[in-house]
Design an enzyme around this catalytic site. Sequence first.
Site, PDB file in Angstrom:
ATOM      1  N   TYR A 115       0.850  -1.189   0.000  1.00 41.12           N
ATOM      2  CA  TYR A 115       0.000   0.000   0.000  1.00 41.12           C
ATOM      3  C   TYR A 115       0.883   1.236   0.000  1.00 41.12           C
ATOM      4  O   TYR A 115       1.502   1.588   1.012  1.00 41.12           O
ATOM      5  CB  TYR A 115      -0.923   0.019   1.217  1.00 41.12           C
ATOM      6  CG  TYR A 115      -1.900  -1.131   1.290  1.00 41.12           C
ATOM      7  CD1 TYR A 115      -2.222  -1.888   0.156  1.00 41.12           C
ATOM      8  CD2 TYR A 115      -2.504  -1.483   2.493  1.00 41.12           C
ATOM      9  CE1 TYR A 115      -3.115  -2.954   0.238  1.00 41.12           C
ATOM     10  CE2 TYR A 115      -3.403  -2.539   2.575  1.00 41.12           C
ATOM     11  CZ  TYR A 115      -3.701  -3.273   1.444  1.00 41.12           C
ATOM     12  OH  TYR A 115      -4.580  -4.326   1.533  1.00 41.12           O
TER      13      TYR A 115
ATOM     14  N   HIS B 200      -0.389 -12.011   1.026  1.00 39.82           N
ATOM     15  CA  HIS B 200      -1.347 -11.118   0.370  1.00 39.82           C
ATOM     16  C   HIS B 200      -2.063 -11.796  -0.802  1.00 39.82           C
ATOM     17  O   HIS B 200      -3.267 -11.614  -0.994  1.00 39.82           O
ATOM     18  CB  HIS B 200      -0.617  -9.867  -0.110  1.00 39.82           C
ATOM     19  CG  HIS B 200      -1.473  -8.650  -0.168  1.00 39.82           C
ATOM     20  ND1 HIS B 200      -0.987  -7.382  -0.018  1.00 39.82           N
ATOM     21  CD2 HIS B 200      -2.801  -8.494  -0.365  1.00 39.82           C
ATOM     22  CE1 HIS B 200      -1.965  -6.497  -0.112  1.00 39.82           C
ATOM     23  NE2 HIS B 200      -3.078  -7.151  -0.332  1.00 39.82           N
TER      24      HIS B 200
ATOM     25  N   SER C 257     -13.352  -4.786   1.810  1.00 41.70           N
ATOM     26  CA  SER C 257     -14.387  -4.162   0.972  1.00 41.70           C
ATOM     27  C   SER C 257     -15.783  -4.629   1.379  1.00 41.70           C
ATOM     28  O   SER C 257     -16.608  -4.977   0.534  1.00 41.70           O
ATOM     29  CB  SER C 257     -14.144  -4.463  -0.512  1.00 41.70           C
ATOM     30  OG  SER C 257     -12.937  -3.902  -0.963  1.00 41.70           O
ATOM     31  N   PRO C 258     -16.093  -4.630   2.685  1.00 42.56           N
ATOM     32  CA  PRO C 258     -17.405  -5.109   3.125  1.00 42.56           C
ATOM     33  C   PRO C 258     -18.545  -4.185   2.729  1.00 42.56           C
ATOM     34  O   PRO C 258     -19.711  -4.580   2.786  1.00 42.56           O
ATOM     35  CB  PRO C 258     -17.256  -5.170   4.651  1.00 42.56           C
ATOM     36  CG  PRO C 258     -16.258  -4.096   4.967  1.00 42.56           C
ATOM     37  CD  PRO C 258     -15.275  -4.155   3.824  1.00 42.56           C
ATOM     38  N   LEU C 259     -18.192  -2.960   2.310  1.00 42.57           N
ATOM     39  CA  LEU C 259     -19.203  -2.003   1.848  1.00 42.57           C
ATOM     40  C   LEU C 259     -19.152  -1.836   0.329  1.00 42.57           C
ATOM     41  O   LEU C 259     -19.647  -0.841  -0.218  1.00 42.57           O
ATOM     42  CB  LEU C 259     -19.008  -0.659   2.543  1.00 42.57           C
ATOM     43  CG  LEU C 259     -19.125  -0.703   4.069  1.00 42.57           C
ATOM     44  CD1 LEU C 259     -18.845   0.655   4.672  1.00 42.57           C
ATOM     45  CD2 LEU C 259     -20.499  -1.207   4.490  1.00 42.57           C
ATOM     46  N   GLY C 260     -18.571  -2.828  -0.342  1.00 45.78           N
ATOM     47  CA  GLY C 260     -18.552  -2.796  -1.801  1.00 45.78           C
ATOM     48  C   GLY C 260     -17.861  -1.586  -2.375  1.00 45.78           C
ATOM     49  O   GLY C 260     -18.316  -0.994  -3.348  1.00 45.78           O
TER      50      GLY C 260
ATOM     51  N   GLY D 227     -17.705   1.289  -1.312  1.00 42.34           N
ATOM     52  CA  GLY D 227     -18.568   2.450  -1.188  1.00 42.34           C
ATOM     53  C   GLY D 227     -19.935   2.298  -1.805  1.00 42.34           C
ATOM     54  O   GLY D 227     -20.867   3.033  -1.465  1.00 42.34           O
ATOM     55  N   PHE D 228     -20.100   1.329  -2.696  1.00 44.10           N
ATOM     56  CA  PHE D 228     -21.366   1.226  -3.416  1.00 44.10           C
ATOM     57  C   PHE D 228     -22.531   0.863  -2.503  1.00 44.10           C
ATOM     58  O   PHE D 228     -23.647   1.377  -2.662  1.00 44.10           O
ATOM     59  CB  PHE D 228     -21.245   0.186  -4.538  1.00 44.10           C
ATOM     60  CG  PHE D 228     -22.380   0.235  -5.522  1.00 44.10           C
ATOM     61  CD1 PHE D 228     -22.390   1.173  -6.533  1.00 44.10           C
ATOM     62  CD2 PHE D 228     -23.444  -0.645  -5.429  1.00 44.10           C
ATOM     63  CE1 PHE D 228     -23.445   1.236  -7.441  1.00 44.10           C
ATOM     64  CE2 PHE D 228     -24.497  -0.589  -6.323  1.00 44.10           C
ATOM     65  CZ  PHE D 228     -24.496   0.356  -7.336  1.00 44.10           C
TER      66      PHE D 228
END
Length: 328
Positions: free
Chosen positions: A57, A124, A203-206, A208-209
């Site tokens: 990162y 990773h 990415s549990p919230l997609g 941001g989507f």
Amino acid sequence: MHTRTLGRDLRVSAVGLGAMGMSQSYGPNPGDRGDMIAVLRAAVDLGVTFFDTAEVYGPYVNEELVGEALAPVRDQVVIATKFGFRIENGAAVGLNSRPEQIRSVANASLERLGVERLDLFYQHRVDPEVPVEDVAGTVGELVQEGKVRCFGLSEASARTIRRAHAVHPVTAVQSEYSLWTRDPEPEVLPTCAALGIGFVPFSPLGKGFLTGAVDASTSFAADDVRTTIPRFTAENRAANRALVAHITALAQARDATPGQVALAWLLARHPSIVPIPGTRRTSRIEENTGATRVPLSADDLSDLDELAGRIGVQGDRYNEHHMSLLDR
């Protein structure tokens, strides 16, 4: 904040924080380095004890950021980082999980984070050129040497998880998992449950989507990773809004936000699941940690379980290159 246990004894907050976006992938940062340090420290004040970073990162600068921010509270937090990419001229150009590389990354990560031991050290991406038994064995040696506390895998198949776990206990598996990315359900989640391995959805919230903040009219910066993801084309965003509309309606009925419903659903899937939503704003951390208090009924959960299959999700979660790096 509730706590949960990954693997045998790695106790963490029920909702963690992914720090990647503070250094890359989501366009211009709304704050400077000092602002991001303040956000990370505010997360601790809000009960978050589980922080996720990686050498790739930035590369490197995200570990330095996380290390500096959490230095005053080092004994209160769990920091996870990762190895496995070959980095040249400031960019990831392939995979490398050879034993000597794992050792080199561990030593460098210890220095950048400013810690004496890496709490959780993930591979990773699975390297097809290096048997996972060699990877697990090398991390096991680092555990014996006191440089690493726990071993993890990211985006690994059930077969790889079992092979690694047979050599050295796997504490956690990290993969993308959310209301619109259900890939781990058939094999990986049952394997983790059977072996006593924690599961960490990123990415549990997609991206941001699933918060409702992104629609077909949203424009992304040129360096925003979502410009490279098929699921985020304007056409697919328009098609996938039906899923978000359903989540939003349920959220309104439960006096919650769509993002909180998405996280509460994950938390209800299994007691060893610990999502790590990323953000660059303290207000979002406040919202995300509040997901532990969202009262979803059995009927709500059953409905959400079936949502993606019933409505459908358009577009792959990665582009062709990044899909090729997944261990499937």
